[in-house]
Scaffold this active site. Structure first.
Site, PDB file in Angstrom:
ATOM      1  CE  LYS A 205      78.448  68.588  -4.023  1.00 12.67           C
ATOM      2  NZ  LYS A 205      78.134  67.973  -2.748  1.00 12.67           N
ATOM      3  CB  THR A 206      78.325  70.135 -11.289  1.00  9.14           C
ATOM      4  OG1 THR A 206      78.515  68.993 -12.116  1.00  9.14           O
ATOM      5  CG2 THR A 206      79.167  71.270 -11.841  1.00  9.14           C
TER       6      THR A 206
END
Ligand code: R5P
Length: 293
Positions: A205-206
Site C-alpha cells: 500500500k502506498t
C-alpha cells in the site's frame, strides 16, 4: 468408507484436454501456496483483479477520528459495498458481526501514537499470527518506515510477519508509512514499495504520486493506493481513476469514503472505478445520482 465392490471402472482420462496451468491472476504471486492465494482471492476480486479495501484503522494511532466515532453506526453499513475491512482486532471484534461479508485485513503492527514526534520509533509486532488466524484474517497489514529512524526495526517486523505469513498462508500487506522526513514523491515511493516487496510483502500500500506508472511497474507485486486526507468527491474519484489507469490494483481508502457527505454512495462510486472501468466523470455522475438528496 466407500463401497469397493461393483464400481464402474474408470476409463475417461480426457487425454485430449491439457491441464490448465496458467498463472494466478495477480502479478508476482503465482509461486505461493493454495491457502495464501485463496485468501488473496478474497481481497482482490478475480473478475477485475482489483480490490476496494475500506481502511478504518486510524484510531490505533490517532484515537477517535471524524467519521469513526461509532464504527458500528458508520462503517458497518458500508460492508455490502466494499471487498475488505481493514481495521484493528480491537475494532473488528467489538463493533462488527462475524457474519459480515467483507474479508478482514488486520492491522497487525503496533506503532507510536500521534503524540510522539517520531512515529517510526516503537514499531513492532502488535498481533501474533495465531490471533490473525483466529480472526480468519485474509491478510495482515504491516506498517514499515523506510528512511526513518525506525527503519531497521520496522523491516525486522515485516520480515517476521512474512515468515509467519508464508508458514500459515496469510498474505502480508506492506504499508509504506509517510510522515515527518518522508517525501511523497515517485523517487521515495519507488524505493519504499520495492524494498517492501523485496522483503516479501505480498502486496503493498502506498500513495498516488506523479509518475505513478513507474512505481507500479517497478513493484513486482500488486499495489493499492491510500486515499489520504479528505478531498472533494470528484477529486478523490479522479485520483482513483488515474491510479487504476497507471497500474494500481485497487484502493485502501479511508477518509475519502467515511468522511464523504454520503459514504455509501462514495463507496459504491469508488467500486465502479476499481471494478467496472468507470471513468472518474461517470463515477462522479453515479455518486451525484445515488447520494441522499
Ligand atoms: C495508514 O496507515 C492509515 O492507518 C490508513 O489505513 C490509511 O492512511 C488509509 O486511510 P486514508 O485513506 O484515510 O489515508
Amino acid at each position: 468408507m466407500a463401497d469397493n465392490v461393483g464400481n464402474k471402472p474408470s476409463k475417461e482420462y480426457h487425454l485430449d484436454i491439457p491441464v490448465q496451468t496458467e498463472g494466478f491472476f495477480l502479478k508476482g504471486l503465482n509461486n505461493n501456496d493454495f491457502g495464501l492465494k485463496n485468501r488473496l482471492s478474497r481481497i482482490f476480486q478475480p473478475k477485475s483483479g482489483n480490490a476496494v479495501v475500506l481502511a478504518f484503522d486510524h484510531g490505533y494511532i490517532m484515537g477517535s477520528t471524524a467519521g469513526l466515532e461509532r464504527l458500528d453506526v458508520t462503517i458497518a453499513p458500508l460492508a455490502p459495498h466494499v471487498d475488505v475491512f481493514m481495521g484493528t482486532r480491537g475494532a473488528i471484534r467489538s463493533c462488527f458481526s462475524p457474519t459480515m461479508h467483507p474479508a478482514v485485513c488486520l492491522r497487525a503492527t503496533r506503532d507510536s501514537s500521534v503524540l510522539y514526534d517520531d512515529m517510526s520509533v516503537g514499531n513492532g509486532c502488535g498481533v501474533e499470527m495465531e490471533d490473525a488466524i483466529r480472526m480468519n484474517a485474509s491478510a495482515v497489514a504491516v506498517q514499515t518506515f523506510i528512511g526513518a529512524q525506525g527503519e531497521a526495526d520496522s523491516l525486522k517486523t515485516l520480515c517476521s510477519y512474512v515468515d509467519a505469513g508464508n508458514r500459515y498462508g496469510i498474505p502480508v500487506l506492506g504499508v509504506v508509512a509517510v510522515g515527518k522526513e518522508m517525501e511523497r514523491t515517485a523517487k521515495f515511493f519507488l524505493l519504499a514499495t520495492r524494498i517492501l516487496a523485496e522483503h516479501g510483502a505480498h502486496f503493498v500500500k502506498t500513495y498516488y504520486c506523479d509518475d505513478f506508472e513507474k512505481v507500479t511497474a517497478a513493484c513486482p507485486v500488486p499495489i493499492i493506493v491510500a486515499g489520504g486526507k479528505k478531498l472533494a468527491e470528484d477529486e478523490a474519484l479522479a485520483m482513483t481513476y488515474r491510479a487504476i489507469q497507471e497500474g494500481a490494483h485497487g484502493v485502501d481508502m479511508g477518509r475519502n469514503i467515511f468522511q464523504s457527505e454520503d459514504p455509501t454512495a462514495m463507496a459504491q462510486a469508488i467500486a465502479k472505478v476499481v471494478h467496472e472501468k468507470y471513468t472518474n466523470k461517470q463515477a462522479y455522475e453515479f455518486f451525484m445520482d445515488t447520494k441522499k438528496k
